[in-house]
Scaffold this motif. Structure first.
Motif, PDB file in Angstrom:
ATOM      1  N   ARG A 116       0.829  -1.216   0.000  1.00 43.83           N
ATOM      2  CA  ARG A 116       0.000   0.000   0.000  1.00 43.83           C
ATOM      3  C   ARG A 116       0.859   1.260   0.000  1.00 43.83           C
ATOM      4  NH1 ARG A 116      -2.380   3.415   3.751  1.00 43.83           N
ATOM      5  NH2 ARG A 116      -1.231   2.479   5.485  1.00 43.83           N
ATOM      6  N   ARG A 173       1.991   2.862   3.348  1.00 38.42           N
ATOM      7  CA  ARG A 173       1.950   1.737   4.297  1.00 38.42           C
ATOM      8  C   ARG A 173       2.828   2.000   5.524  1.00 38.42           C
ATOM      9  NH1 ARG A 173       6.159  -2.229   1.081  1.00 38.42           N
ATOM     10  NH2 ARG A 173       7.715  -0.606   0.869  1.00 38.42           N
ATOM     11  N   SER A 196       3.567  -1.045   7.586  1.00 39.31           N
ATOM     12  CA  SER A 196       4.186  -2.338   7.915  1.00 39.31           C
ATOM     13  C   SER A 196       5.667  -2.375   7.567  1.00 39.31           C
ATOM     14  CB  SER A 196       3.478  -3.471   7.169  1.00 39.31           C
ATOM     15  OG  SER A 196       2.134  -3.564   7.551  1.00 39.31           O
ATOM     16  N   VAL A 226       0.500  -6.981  11.690  1.00 43.16           N
ATOM     17  CA  VAL A 226       0.529  -5.541  11.963  1.00 43.16           C
ATOM     18  C   VAL A 226      -0.871  -4.966  11.787  1.00 43.16           C
ATOM     19  CG1 VAL A 226       1.546  -3.336  11.270  1.00 43.16           C
ATOM     20  CG2 VAL A 226       2.887  -5.453  11.015  1.00 43.16           C
ATOM     21  N   GLY A 270      -3.333  -1.190  12.631  1.00 39.46           N
ATOM     22  CA  GLY A 270      -3.414   0.166  13.160  1.00 39.46           C
ATOM     23  C   GLY A 270      -4.235   0.211  14.423  1.00 39.46           C
ATOM     24  N   GLY A 271      -5.029  -0.804  14.659  1.00 35.97           N
ATOM     25  CA  GLY A 271      -5.857  -0.872  15.846  1.00 35.97           C
ATOM     26  C   GLY A 271      -5.179  -1.654  16.952  1.00 35.97           C
ATOM     27  N   HIS A 273      -5.646  -4.947  18.107  1.00 41.71           N
ATOM     28  CA  HIS A 273      -5.551  -6.401  18.253  1.00 41.71           C
ATOM     29  C   HIS A 273      -4.423  -7.037  17.448  1.00 41.71           C
ATOM     30  CE1 HIS A 273      -7.370  -7.513  14.421  1.00 41.71           C
ATOM     31  NE2 HIS A 273      -8.293  -6.608  14.639  1.00 41.71           N
ATOM     32  N   VAL A 298       0.425   0.385  15.045  1.00 43.58           N
ATOM     33  CA  VAL A 298       1.772   0.492  14.447  1.00 43.58           C
ATOM     34  C   VAL A 298       2.206   1.946  14.296  1.00 43.58           C
ATOM     35  CG1 VAL A 298       0.837   0.285  12.094  1.00 43.58           C
ATOM     36  CG2 VAL A 298       3.233  -0.241  12.522  1.00 43.58           C
TER      37      VAL A 298
HETATM   38  C1  LIG Z   1      -7.837  -2.162   2.912  1.00 40.21           C
HETATM   39  C2  LIG Z   1      -7.517  -2.089   4.376  1.00 40.21           C
HETATM   40  C3  LIG Z   1      -8.204  -2.886   5.262  1.00 40.21           C
HETATM   41  C4  LIG Z   1      -7.872  -2.876   6.627  1.00 40.21           C
HETATM   42  N1  LIG Z   1      -8.512  -3.735   7.464  1.00 40.21           N
HETATM   43  C5  LIG Z   1      -8.099  -3.828   8.742  1.00 40.21           C
HETATM   44  C6  LIG Z   1      -8.632  -4.838   9.598  1.00 40.21           C
HETATM   45  O1  LIG Z   1      -9.448  -5.646   9.215  1.00 40.21           O
HETATM   46  N2  LIG Z   1      -8.189  -4.904  10.868  1.00 40.21           N
HETATM   47  C7  LIG Z   1      -7.244  -4.035  11.332  1.00 40.21           C
HETATM   48  O2  LIG Z   1      -6.865  -4.133  12.497  1.00 40.21           O
HETATM   49  N3  LIG Z   1      -6.721  -3.074  10.554  1.00 40.21           N
HETATM   50  C8  LIG Z   1      -7.107  -2.959   9.263  1.00 40.21           C
HETATM   51  N4  LIG Z   1      -6.550  -2.018   8.432  1.00 40.21           N
HETATM   52  C9  LIG Z   1      -5.548  -1.103   8.979  1.00 40.21           C
HETATM   53  C10 LIG Z   1      -4.124  -1.641   8.789  1.00 40.21           C
HETATM   54  O3  LIG Z   1      -3.898  -2.622   9.756  1.00 40.21           O
HETATM   55  C11 LIG Z   1      -3.169  -0.483   8.888  1.00 40.21           C
HETATM   56  O4  LIG Z   1      -3.192   0.198   7.631  1.00 40.21           O
HETATM   57  C12 LIG Z   1      -1.775  -0.802   9.300  1.00 40.21           C
HETATM   58  O5  LIG Z   1      -1.007   0.368   9.170  1.00 40.21           O
HETATM   59  C13 LIG Z   1      -1.057  -1.930   8.552  1.00 40.21           C
HETATM   60  O6  LIG Z   1      -1.217  -1.884   7.152  1.00 40.21           O
HETATM   61  P1  LIG Z   1      -0.239  -1.084   6.134  1.00 40.21           P
HETATM   62  O7  LIG Z   1       1.066  -1.796   6.075  1.00 40.21           O
HETATM   63  O8  LIG Z   1      -0.946  -1.082   4.832  1.00 40.21           O
HETATM   64  O9  LIG Z   1      -0.065   0.309   6.701  1.00 40.21           O
HETATM   65  C14 LIG Z   1      -6.880  -1.989   7.094  1.00 40.21           C
HETATM   66  C15 LIG Z   1      -6.228  -1.154   6.170  1.00 40.21           C
HETATM   67  C16 LIG Z   1      -6.525  -1.211   4.841  1.00 40.21           C
HETATM   68  C17 LIG Z   1      -5.766  -0.339   3.879  1.00 40.21           C
END
Ligand SMILES: Cc1cc2nc3c(=O)[nH]c(=O)nc-3n(C[C@H](O)[C@H](O)[C@H](O)COP(=O)(O)O)c2cc1C
Length: 186
Positions: free
Chosen positions: A16, A19, A21, A116, A118-119, A121, A151
């Motif tokens: 993403r 992102r 992660s 990883v 954002g919330g 759990h 994160v």
């Molecule tokens: C399409 C999408 C769906 C997501 N669904 C969840 C989810 O089901 N549960 C959750 O804890 N975080 C969810 N997130 C948040 C991600 O965990 C968050 O973006 C975090 O930074 C890790 O992802 P990243 O590497 O894309 O940043 C979602 C994010 C995106 C972009």
């Protein structure tokens, strides 16, 4: 006798834009760099940008750019760490797409999972879905795991842990992974 270092591949399972992660992958790489007798390599699925899988490695001619190199990196690895975000209570399609290019490359390979979110759990639902996929592929999935919550607050952009507890958690997981990789190598 000096033995060959154990080689560990870290796969970033998030492509993403913006992102977070990748911060965690950087952190894992930093902790691996502290270990003696270990070499590490990062495979970033955003950089490799594999197309939608039409056939597995070995059956697709010509292979898309980056596929052969990723397959070689997986085969060469004594162990793998997959860093995966949770998306919609699963793991990202880009990661499944990449995994589906392979099968024999994962056989008998120790794999540790770092999830990883954002919330709060830590992406444990992504973990619960990755485990059966990797077990099917013949990987030895490490029981020890690290679930990263919030994160955005836990890691700086350069991969520094803002929440010090992650140093102990990741180091503990890596110690188990190195032990298992050494046993598997024999
Ligand atoms: C399409 C999408 C769906 C997501 N669904 C969840 C989810 O089901 N549960 C959750 O804890 N975080 C969810 N997130 C948040 C991600 O965990 C968050 O973006 C975090 O930074 C890790 O992802 P990243 O590497 O894309 O940043 C979602 C994010 C995106 C972009």
């Amino acid at each position: 006798m000096v033995s060959t270092p154990l080689h560990i591949l870290v796969i970033t399972g998030s492509a993403r834009r913006g992102r977070l992660s990748d911060r965690v992958s950087s952190f894992v790489m930093q902790r691996l760099a502290r270990l003696e007798g270990v070499t590490a390599q990062l495979a970033d699925l955003a950089a490799i940008a594999l197309p939608v899988m039409e056939e597995r490695l070995g059956r697709v001619d010509p292979p898309p750019p980056g596929l052969v190199e990723l397959g070689t990196a997986i085969e060469r690895a004594d162990a793998i760490v997959i860093v995966s975000p949770e998306y919609n209570h699963g793991y990202p399609g880009v990661l499944k797409n990449a995994l589906d290019y392979f099968l024999p490359q994962f056989k008998r390979t120790p794999v540790a999972l770092v999830t990883v979110s954002g919330g709060g759990h830590g992406g444990v639902i992504a973990w619960s879905q990755l485990v059966p996929v990797l077990v099917y592929m013949g990987a030895f999935v490490l029981p020890q795991t690290v679930a990263v919550s919030k994160v955005q607050d836990s890691f700086a952009p350069d991969g520094t842990a803002l929440e010090p507890a992650y140093e102990k958690r990741v180091d503990g997981m890596l110690a188990e992974l190195v032990w298992l990789a050494g046993r598997v190598r024999g």
